[in-house]
Design an enzyme around this catalytic site. Structure first.
Site, mmCIF file in Angstrom:
data_model
loop_
_atom_site.group_PDB
_atom_site.id
_atom_site.type_symbol
_atom_site.label_atom_id
_atom_site.label_comp_id
_atom_site.label_asym_id
_atom_site.label_seq_id
_atom_site.Cartn_x
_atom_site.Cartn_y
_atom_site.Cartn_z
ATOM 1 N N CYS A 8 -1.777 0.166 9.412
ATOM 2 C CA CYS A 8 -0.904 -1.011 9.377
ATOM 3 C C CYS A 8 0.444 -0.678 10.020
ATOM 4 C CB CYS A 8 -0.684 -1.489 7.945
ATOM 5 S SG CYS A 8 -2.149 -2.219 7.167
ATOM 6 N N CYS B 59 -6.624 -10.885 22.618
ATOM 7 C CA CYS B 59 -6.169 -10.136 21.451
ATOM 8 C C CYS B 59 -5.033 -9.181 21.795
ATOM 9 C CB CYS B 59 -7.326 -9.370 20.808
ATOM 10 S SG CYS B 59 -8.140 -8.193 21.915
ATOM 11 N N ASP C 230 -13.040 -14.479 26.799
ATOM 12 C CA ASP C 230 -12.522 -13.752 25.644
ATOM 13 C C ASP C 230 -12.718 -12.254 25.901
ATOM 14 O OD1 ASP C 230 -11.705 -12.849 23.182
ATOM 15 O OD2 ASP C 230 -13.354 -13.724 22.041
ATOM 16 N N CYS D 113 0.845 -1.191 0.000
ATOM 17 C CA CYS D 113 0.000 0.000 0.000
ATOM 18 C C CYS D 113 0.882 1.243 0.000
ATOM 19 C CB CYS D 113 -0.907 0.012 1.222
ATOM 20 S SG CYS D 113 -1.918 1.514 1.362
ATOM 21 N N CYS E 66 -8.293 0.000 0.294
ATOM 22 C CA CYS E 66 -7.396 -0.531 1.315
ATOM 23 C C CYS E 66 -7.071 -1.973 0.961
ATOM 24 C CB CYS E 66 -8.056 -0.461 2.684
ATOM 25 S SG CYS E 66 -7.045 -1.175 4.007
ATOM 26 N N GLN F 180 -15.399 -11.803 14.919
ATOM 27 C CA GLN F 180 -13.998 -11.787 14.501
ATOM 28 C C GLN F 180 -13.837 -11.102 13.148
ATOM 29 O OE1 GLN F 180 -11.232 -12.652 16.127
ATOM 30 N NE2 GLN F 180 -12.356 -13.283 17.961
#
Length: 400
Positions: free
Chosen positions: A86, A357, A330, A75, A160, A232
């Site tokens: 990112c 996460c 979670d 990108c 994207c 997710q």
């Protein structure tokens, strides 16, 4: 210690990777967190933030000696001063996963005293075109985009490369009210869902512009849920995590399990299948819309009961209904926290399966478990967020 003006350039050696999508260097006795660099490189870094103290932040604006594994970002906006979405587009896929594995190991060692190496496993689908959910913001010119790293400027997106192909077309092809947040989701059937959120006079308004009710497919079931609720982001993540949770949970026939931070009941469905009709699964979720969706989706599993409320409040009273054989949790990125962990260990389940996460939050909670006689028995990590610094972990924690 020297304090640098923003824009100052330094020629530096890049050190180890750190949690957060950057590497660590040291200059004049201070830590410099450097983005767009790789361990072992020599770069020219430009200071982007310095508030004094022991550290500052910088971007690598020129690479003098490249590390093996450096690649051209796919990108053009994944460069200093542009999109902050990112972190690792300049690293080859294998190196990205290696860097994430180092971060997981470092966080476990530093925050929990656990010395354990792990491999970050690749999910199906490759590095691009995986992101099914995105939240964009409209800049002053009305074009939708993402904010720069640790900044407020909106970088308009023509598209994207990590997003599901075509998902952004209905968003980037028009102008929006400046400051609007636009959420877009591509569900399990590939249908787009778009909503806009605006703020005016202290009031937040939401408009559903397309879709609204998503269909997802995981753990052998079809799920109907709010398109902008929790699910997710990676298309392969839900099935992958459900399989690992099921393998480690091992709820006995007729047994009891808790599913904390249950969402719409993905893991509860797996636990219910193991416990069978004579067993019991208690699902706890704070979002009442998710609870309603979960009750509807799992209406065929009467062994699943729901509790709506914040986990740290509800879990205090769950033990009155009997101790669980297994607890699955979670939690959000901040982790479960000491109060929830101590409520779990108080009822002494044989096993806890923790889906995380954020490796730092996981490590802090594992340290609390360890203080109550529970130890890390197994760990797997998955590259559920390619090109970013995020990594999904599943930890098996056992008593004794």
């Amino acid at each position: 210690m020297s304090r640098y003006d923003v824009g100052t350039t330094l020629e530096i050696e890049v050190g180890a990777v750190a949690h957060g999508g950057h590497c660590v260097s040291r200059v004049d006795g201070r830590v410099v967190f450097v983005r767009h660099a790789l361990p072992g490189e020599r770069v020219v870094a430009e200071i982007t933030e310095d508030k004094g103290g022991s550290y500052c932040r910088a971007d690598a604006v020129r690479v003098l000696r490249a590390a093996p594994g450096r690649v051209e970002p796919p990108c053009p906006l994944a460069v200093p001063g542009a999109c902050g979405g990112c972190d690792w587009q300049h690293a080859a896929p294998e190196l990205q996963r290696e860097l994430k594995a180092r971060v997981v190991a470092e966080q476990l060692s530093r925050l929990a005293g656990i010395e354990r190496e792990t491999e970050v496993e690749e999910l199906p689908g490759g590095m691009l075109g995986w992101r099914t959910r995105m939240r964009l913001v409209a800049g002053r010119d009305g074009r939708a985009g993402l904010r720069g790293h640790r900044g407020h400027d909106v970088i308009a997106l023509p598209d994207c490369p990590i997003a599901v192909p075509g998902i952004l077309e209905p968003v980037v092809s028009r102008r929006w009210r400046p400051g609007s947040e636009v959420e877009v989701t591509s569900d399990g059937d590939g249908r787009p869902h778009v909503r806009e959120q605006t703020s005016a006079r202290g009031r937040r308004q939401t408009r559903q512009l397309r879709g609204g009710r998503a269909v997802e497919h995981a753990a052998g079931r079809d799920w109907k849920l709010d398109a902008h609720g929790f699910w997710q982001v990676h298309p392969a993540a839900a099935d992958t995590l459900a399989e690992v949770v099921g393998r480690w949970a091992r709820v006995p026939e007729g047994g009891r399990a808790w599913d904390l931070y249950a969402g719409v009941g993905l893991f509860a469905s797996v636990l219910a299948g193991q416990a069978g009709p004579r067993g019991e699964v208690v699902a706890v979720e704070s979002n009442r819309g998710a609870v309603a969706d979960g009750e509807a989706n799992l209406a065929d599993l009467p062994q699943v009961s729901w509790r709506a409320g914040r986990v740290e409040h509800v879990v205090r009273d769950l033990g009155e209904g009997g101790a669980p054989d297994v607890v699955v949790l979670d939690p959000p990125r901040a982790g479960a926290g000491r109060a929830v962990v101590e409520s779990i260990v108080e009822v002494a389940p044989a096993r806890v399966v923790y889906v995380a996460c954020d490796p730092a939050a996981l490590a802090r909670d594992l340290a609390t478990f360890a203080g109550h006689g529970y130890s890390l028995a197994d760990l797997r990590a998955f590259d559920a967020f390619p090109m970013t610094h995020h990594v999904e972990c599943v930890a098996l924690v056992e008593r004794g």
